[in-house]
Design a protein around this motif. Structure first.
Motif, PDB file in Angstrom:
ATOM      1  N   MET A 157       0.865  -1.223  -0.074  1.00  0.00           N
ATOM      2  CA  MET A 157       0.039   0.049   0.048  1.00  0.00           C
ATOM      3  C   MET A 157       0.956   1.368   0.164  1.00  0.00           C
ATOM      4  O   MET A 157       0.606   2.170  -0.622  1.00  0.00           O
ATOM      5  CB  MET A 157      -0.986  -0.105   1.304  1.00  0.00           C
ATOM      6  N   LYS A 158       1.976   0.958   0.720  1.00  0.00           N
ATOM      7  CA  LYS A 158       2.844   2.376   0.983  1.00  0.00           C
ATOM      8  C   LYS A 158       3.508   2.608  -0.219  1.00  0.00           C
ATOM      9  O   LYS A 158       3.674   3.823  -0.882  1.00  0.00           O
ATOM     10  CB  LYS A 158       4.002   2.197   2.115  1.00  0.00           C
ATOM     11  N   ILE A 159       3.957   1.568  -1.124  1.00  0.00           N
ATOM     12  CA  ILE A 159       4.616   1.918  -2.345  1.00  0.00           C
ATOM     13  C   ILE A 159       3.675   2.145  -3.477  1.00  0.00           C
ATOM     14  O   ILE A 159       4.044   3.043  -4.268  1.00  0.00           O
ATOM     15  CB  ILE A 159       5.335   0.369  -2.928  1.00  0.00           C
ATOM     16  N   PHE A 160       2.451   1.677  -3.363  1.00  0.00           N
ATOM     17  CA  PHE A 160       1.576   1.992  -4.471  1.00  0.00           C
ATOM     18  C   PHE A 160       0.982   3.631  -4.298  1.00  0.00           C
ATOM     19  O   PHE A 160       0.994   4.164  -5.283  1.00  0.00           O
ATOM     20  CB  PHE A 160       0.313   1.248  -4.117  1.00  0.00           C
ATOM     21  N   SER A 161       1.075   3.812  -3.127  1.00  0.00           N
ATOM     22  CA  SER A 161       0.330   5.128  -2.710  1.00  0.00           C
ATOM     23  C   SER A 161       1.552   6.192  -3.111  1.00  0.00           C
ATOM     24  O   SER A 161       1.501   7.340  -3.756  1.00  0.00           O
ATOM     25  CB  SER A 161       0.367   5.578  -1.342  1.00  0.00           C
ATOM     26  N   GLU A 162       2.700   6.058  -2.795  1.00  0.00           N
ATOM     27  CA  GLU A 162       4.142   6.930  -3.098  1.00  0.00           C
ATOM     28  C   GLU A 162       4.071   6.966  -4.699  1.00  0.00           C
ATOM     29  O   GLU A 162       4.486   7.987  -5.125  1.00  0.00           O
ATOM     30  CB  GLU A 162       5.259   6.385  -2.466  1.00  0.00           C
ATOM     31  N   GLY A 163       4.050   5.738  -5.436  1.00  0.00           N
ATOM     32  CA  GLY A 163       4.108   5.680  -6.610  1.00  0.00           C
ATOM     33  C   GLY A 163       2.927   6.739  -7.561  1.00  0.00           C
ATOM     34  O   GLY A 163       3.270   7.497  -8.250  1.00  0.00           O
ATOM     35  N   LEU A 164       1.922   6.690  -6.964  1.00  0.00           N
ATOM     36  CA  LEU A 164       0.922   7.435  -7.510  1.00  0.00           C
ATOM     37  C   LEU A 164       1.060   8.928  -7.270  1.00  0.00           C
ATOM     38  O   LEU A 164       0.638   9.518  -8.306  1.00  0.00           O
ATOM     39  CB  LEU A 164      -0.661   7.075  -6.689  1.00  0.00           C
ATOM     40  N   GLN A 165       1.522   9.202  -5.759  1.00  0.00           N
ATOM     41  CA  GLN A 165       1.813  10.643  -5.658  1.00  0.00           C
ATOM     42  C   GLN A 165       2.978  11.513  -6.545  1.00  0.00           C
ATOM     43  O   GLN A 165       2.884  12.411  -7.109  1.00  0.00           O
ATOM     44  CB  GLN A 165       2.236  10.851  -4.339  1.00  0.00           C
ATOM     45  N   LYS A 166       3.956  10.458  -6.771  1.00  0.00           N
ATOM     46  CA  LYS A 166       5.180  10.847  -7.836  1.00  0.00           C
ATOM     47  C   LYS A 166       4.456  11.186  -9.077  1.00  0.00           C
ATOM     48  O   LYS A 166       4.913  11.829  -9.835  1.00  0.00           O
ATOM     49  CB  LYS A 166       6.027   9.812  -7.684  1.00  0.00           C
ATOM     50  N   ILE A 167       3.554  10.332  -9.642  1.00  0.00           N
ATOM     51  CA  ILE A 167       2.905  10.329 -10.918  1.00  0.00           C
ATOM     52  C   ILE A 167       2.372  11.692 -10.874  1.00  0.00           C
ATOM     53  O   ILE A 167       2.239  12.416 -11.979  1.00  0.00           O
ATOM     54  CB  ILE A 167       2.201   9.329 -11.399  1.00  0.00           C
ATOM     55  N   ALA A 168       1.417  11.771  -9.820  1.00  0.00           N
ATOM     56  CA  ALA A 168       0.705  13.087  -9.734  1.00  0.00           C
ATOM     57  C   ALA A 168       1.373  14.396  -9.753  1.00  0.00           C
ATOM     58  O   ALA A 168       1.300  15.392 -10.343  1.00  0.00           O
ATOM     59  CB  ALA A 168      -0.444  12.964  -8.694  1.00  0.00           C
ATOM     60  N   GLY A 169       2.533  14.386  -9.136  1.00  0.00           N
ATOM     61  CA  GLY A 169       3.641  15.322  -8.903  1.00  0.00           C
ATOM     62  C   GLY A 169       2.749  16.629  -8.620  1.00  0.00           C
ATOM     63  O   GLY A 169       2.065  16.838  -7.570  1.00  0.00           O
ATOM     64  N   ASN A 170       3.003  17.863  -9.253  1.00  0.00           N
ATOM     65  CA  ASN A 170       2.601  19.305  -8.765  1.00  0.00           C
ATOM     66  C   ASN A 170       1.078  19.328  -9.173  1.00  0.00           C
ATOM     67  O   ASN A 170       0.502  20.222  -8.699  1.00  0.00           O
ATOM     68  CB  ASN A 170       3.326  20.205  -9.630  1.00  0.00           C
ATOM     69  N   ARG A 171       0.517  18.220  -9.699  1.00  0.00           N
ATOM     70  CA  ARG A 171      -1.066  18.328 -10.082  1.00  0.00           C
ATOM     71  C   ARG A 171      -1.590  18.259  -8.752  1.00  0.00           C
ATOM     72  O   ARG A 171      -2.891  18.763  -8.592  1.00  0.00           O
ATOM     73  CB  ARG A 171      -1.518  17.011 -11.077  1.00  0.00           C
TER      74      ARG A 171
ATOM     75  N   PHE B 272       1.173  -2.061  -6.320  1.00  0.00           N
ATOM     76  CA  PHE B 272      -0.342  -2.707  -6.504  1.00  0.00           C
ATOM     77  C   PHE B 272      -0.277  -4.253  -6.385  1.00  0.00           C
ATOM     78  O   PHE B 272      -0.999  -4.742  -5.733  1.00  0.00           O
ATOM     79  CB  PHE B 272      -0.764  -2.140  -7.837  1.00  0.00           C
ATOM     80  N   GLY B 273       1.052  -4.722  -7.138  1.00  0.00           N
ATOM     81  CA  GLY B 273       1.027  -6.343  -6.917  1.00  0.00           C
ATOM     82  C   GLY B 273       1.487  -6.673  -5.746  1.00  0.00           C
ATOM     83  O   GLY B 273       0.784  -7.489  -5.204  1.00  0.00           O
ATOM     84  N   ILE B 274       2.126  -5.962  -5.111  1.00  0.00           N
ATOM     85  CA  ILE B 274       2.656  -6.516  -3.713  1.00  0.00           C
ATOM     86  C   ILE B 274       1.579  -6.322  -2.717  1.00  0.00           C
ATOM     87  O   ILE B 274       1.289  -7.033  -1.818  1.00  0.00           O
ATOM     88  CB  ILE B 274       3.882  -5.659  -3.188  1.00  0.00           C
ATOM     89  N   LEU B 275       0.457  -5.266  -2.871  1.00  0.00           N
ATOM     90  CA  LEU B 275      -0.305  -5.156  -2.053  1.00  0.00           C
ATOM     91  C   LEU B 275      -1.372  -6.464  -2.194  1.00  0.00           C
ATOM     92  O   LEU B 275      -1.903  -6.902  -0.971  1.00  0.00           O
ATOM     93  CB  LEU B 275      -1.179  -3.902  -2.898  1.00  0.00           C
ATOM     94  N   PHE B 276      -1.718  -6.741  -3.422  1.00  0.00           N
ATOM     95  CA  PHE B 276      -2.650  -8.055  -3.294  1.00  0.00           C
ATOM     96  C   PHE B 276      -1.965  -9.534  -3.266  1.00  0.00           C
ATOM     97  O   PHE B 276      -2.754 -10.442  -2.593  1.00  0.00           O
ATOM     98  CB  PHE B 276      -3.326  -8.053  -4.825  1.00  0.00           C
ATOM     99  N   ILE B 277      -0.857  -9.406  -3.209  1.00  0.00           N
ATOM    100  CA  ILE B 277      -0.054 -10.751  -2.790  1.00  0.00           C
ATOM    101  C   ILE B 277      -0.058 -10.751  -1.307  1.00  0.00           C
ATOM    102  O   ILE B 277      -0.285 -11.794  -0.588  1.00  0.00           O
ATOM    103  CB  ILE B 277       1.424 -10.575  -3.279  1.00  0.00           C
ATOM    104  N   GLY B 278       0.178  -9.598  -0.660  1.00  0.00           N
ATOM    105  CA  GLY B 278       0.076  -9.494   0.799  1.00  0.00           C
ATOM    106  C   GLY B 278      -1.322  -9.829   1.372  1.00  0.00           C
ATOM    107  O   GLY B 278      -1.459 -10.573   2.441  1.00  0.00           O
ATOM    108  N   LEU B 279      -2.333  -9.317   0.584  1.00  0.00           N
ATOM    109  CA  LEU B 279      -3.575  -9.794   0.861  1.00  0.00           C
ATOM    110  C   LEU B 279      -3.869 -11.390   0.802  1.00  0.00           C
ATOM    111  O   LEU B 279      -4.693 -11.825   1.569  1.00  0.00           O
ATOM    112  CB  LEU B 279      -4.784  -9.080  -0.094  1.00  0.00           C
ATOM    113  N   GLU B 280      -3.236 -11.855  -0.156  1.00  0.00           N
ATOM    114  CA  GLU B 280      -3.592 -13.360  -0.493  1.00  0.00           C
ATOM    115  C   GLU B 280      -2.796 -14.062   0.833  1.00  0.00           C
ATOM    116  O   GLU B 280      -3.294 -15.126   1.240  1.00  0.00           O
ATOM    117  CB  GLU B 280      -2.914 -13.735  -1.709  1.00  0.00           C
ATOM    118  N   PHE B 281      -1.793 -13.408   1.181  1.00  0.00           N
ATOM    119  CA  PHE B 281      -0.991 -14.052   2.392  1.00  0.00           C
ATOM    120  C   PHE B 281      -1.918 -13.762   3.696  1.00  0.00           C
ATOM    121  O   PHE B 281      -1.989 -14.968   4.379  1.00  0.00           O
ATOM    122  CB  PHE B 281       0.277 -13.404   2.590  1.00  0.00           C
TER     123      PHE B 281
END
Length: 587
Positions: free
Chosen positions: A22-36, A145-154
């Motif tokens: 979740m942390k990696i997913f969130s940080e990646g989305l924020q970097k993509i959004a940037g100044n927007r 996103f992938g790690i998040l759902f692998i974690g959920l499966e675990f």
């Protein structure tokens, strides 16, 4: 078959993988959004309604209601958003955070997502090493996103089977037979779960797994969701303990708004759950009620819980929207502004800690440096009064200058520490790293300017003690020097408030050159006055000392301007269009 300590550690580890994803997913989305992200918040908060849309959109982008709340608080502090407008953003963030539950319910329980998650990681993993920043950020979000759902499966695999662990079922069942009191108890459980995980998204995922595995019934899971809505506000209130009055007010508003929502929902909980059950049965064309506890209805129960989560937050905003001004008034009453004494010399914008987005963290630090520059402007004015205003209380004014100088020392340490914490994050973009270095340089020079103003204030004490007086032309020269310095400091304050790409150094160089010219001219005049016996040597020493210190302030001011622009000059003697900036990254 008993549930061992090793099994429990596997569950904790699975939860850790989920939160990490979740942390990696969130940080990646924020970097993509940037100044927007900044544009969304500053451009869509004209009123409470657009504030709700803003909060929803920002939380959907960042997948973090905490990030949205902290951003809203910083804009309130900066005067870009009113407190009432920020409440709209917070309400919207409550709705936006429910998207995580839908992601988990739809992808985590309705079909086997793990092979897809692994394929996504396989596709995007190589792009983590790309030289293109945008592709790198997209890859980071998709891998998260992938790690998040692998974690959920675990997590689903690590949660013990309730049928093979009857003692656990008996333990839980003992707390679910008290009717409405059981719901209140599990509201508390949901609150504690959110505090333990420090993430309402993680707590929601755990609740969905518990419901899917049959650990808890649908009403109990709904009660836990209500508790998680309270828990996420407790986390914000803890973070705001070290914040200023604006941070505390926003956190208190979030708390009382969600508490009121939980109270009215608990009053209507049973009709609401039956309505949700009817909607899910109609949409899925199922004949099995999610309230029945039938194992065949569990996958639909996770959808029902997500619908309950979203419906509750949307209805809470609709029902309490008109009451927001009254809640705001109540919050302002219990959290009064005590004249700024608590906030005067503390971090105003970054006291709640490093944000999940490095870019936004740097923007918060920029606001603190603007506050730093405002203190320098105050010190200049107070020193000017000490030198030339015969009606001021000299001792009182010196104490004020001393207090401001202590403030500059504290701000330098605290802002520097914050910048270091940002720098410690891995995978910072090169331009952010350079900007952080320039900010460190800026606060160092600003602190030195504060020191010199304090030294000048002490020099005026020596001047008064010697009972010496300057001739009129000497006093006039210091006035002219202070006026030139005032323009340079004002220009510096303006440049600090700008984005580095918008800073133009031509005016700053002209002003610094003026200060240097005046110092050279007035120094010659000083030696002529000494030779002619126009004032005593002791008064002359104070004069030349003042002059030199003022010139040094000018040097530090141009250094700050250079750092604000992100460039170093080949020569400070080159003025206007004839100077050539040098990018530090290429030198």
């Amino acid at each position: 078959m008993s549930y061992s300590l090793f099994d429990f550690l596997q569950l904790i580890g699975s939860l850790g993988i989920f939160i990490f994803g979740m942390k990696i997913f969130s940080e990646g989305l924020q970097k993509i959004a940037g100044n927007r992200l900044k544009g969304i918040l500053s451009g869509m908060t004209r009123n409470r309604f657009t504030g709700v849309l803003t909060g929803f959109a920002t939380t959907a982008i960042t997948q973090s209601s905490t990030t949205t709340t902290v951003m809203a608080v910083s804009f309130v502090n900066a005067g870009l958003m009113s407190f009432v407008q920020s409440t709209g953003v917070i309400m919207g963030a409550n709705i936006g955070t429910t998207l995580t539950a839908w992601l988990v319910a739809l992808f985590g329980f309705k079909f086997q997502i793990t092979p897809i998650a692994l394929a996504v990681i396989g596709i995007f993993f190589a792009f983590l090493f790309s030289k293109n920043a945008r592709w790198r950020n997209i890859a980071e979000a998709m891998v998260g996103f992938g790690i998040l759902f692998i974690g959920l499966e675990f997590i689903k695999g690590a949660v013990p089977d309730i049928n093979n662990n009857p003692e656990m079922f008996a333990f839980l069942d003992a707390f679910t037979d008290y009717g409405f009191l059981s719901l209140l108890l599990f509201v508390l459980v949901g609150t504690i779960l959110t505090l333990l995980t420090q993430s309402s998204s993680a707590a929601t995922a755990i609740t969905l797994v518990m419901l899917f595995e049959g650990w808890v019934s649908f009403p109990i899971a709904a009660a836990m969701i209500l508790g998680e809505n309270i828990g996420t506000t407790v986390t914000a209130n803890i973070a705001a303990l070290v914040g200023n009055v604006h941070a505390k007010r926003s956190a208190r508003f979030h708390f009382f708004f969600n508490i009121l929502g939980v109270i009215w929902m608990l009053a209507l909980i049973y009709p609401a759950l039956h309505l949700i059950d009817w909607v899910v049965m109609s949409v899925t064309e199922s004949s099995i009620s999610v309230l029945s506890g039938d194992p065949e209805a569990r996958s639909n129960a996770t959808l029902a819980l997500s619908l309950f989560h979203t419906s509750f937050n949307v209805l809470n905003v609709i029902l309490l929207f008109a009451l927001v001004p009254y809640i705001v008034r109540f919050v302002e009453y219990i959290q009064p502004d005590r004249g700024g004494e608590d906030d005067e010399f503390h971090l105003r914008h970054i006291s709640t800690g490093v944000m999940t987005s490095p870019l936004l963290s740097v923007e918060q630090a920029q606001k603190e440096i603007q506050q730093f520059a405002q203190i320098i402007v105050q010190m200049h004015e107070q020193v000017r009064q000490l030198l030339f205003d015969p009606n001021v209380d000299v001792e009182k004014l010196r104490k004020k200058v001393r207090k401001l100088e202590k403030a500059t020392d504290q701000l330098e340490i605290e802002i520097s520490d914050y910048l270091v914490r940002i720098s410690e994050r891995s995978h910072l973009e090169r331009n952010l790293t350079e900007r952080i270095r320039n900010m460190q340089s800026m606060i160092n020079d600003l602190e030195r300017i504060g020191d010199i103003y304090h030294q000048i204030a002490k020099l005026t004490e020596r001047l008064h003690e010697s009972q010496a007086d300057w001739p009129e032309d000497a006093s006039q020269e210091i006035k002219v020097m202070m006026e030139a310095l005032e323009k340079a400091v004002a220009n510096m304050e303006q440049n600090i408030a700008k984005d580095p790409s918008q800073v133009k150094l031509e005016e700053a160089i002209l002003l610094e050159k003026t200060v240097n010219k005046l110092r050279n001219q007035f120094r010659k005049n000083h030696y002529m006055r000494l030779e002619n016996g126009n004032y005593s040597p002791r008064a002359g020493v104070v004069f030349i000392d003042l002059l030199n210190r003022m010139e040094r302030i000018g040097d530090h001011v141009i250094n700050v301007n250079e750092s604000a622009s992100g460039h170093r000059l080949k020569s400070k003697r080159l003025v206007g269009s004839h100077f050539t900036p040098v990018n530090p990254s290429s030198s």
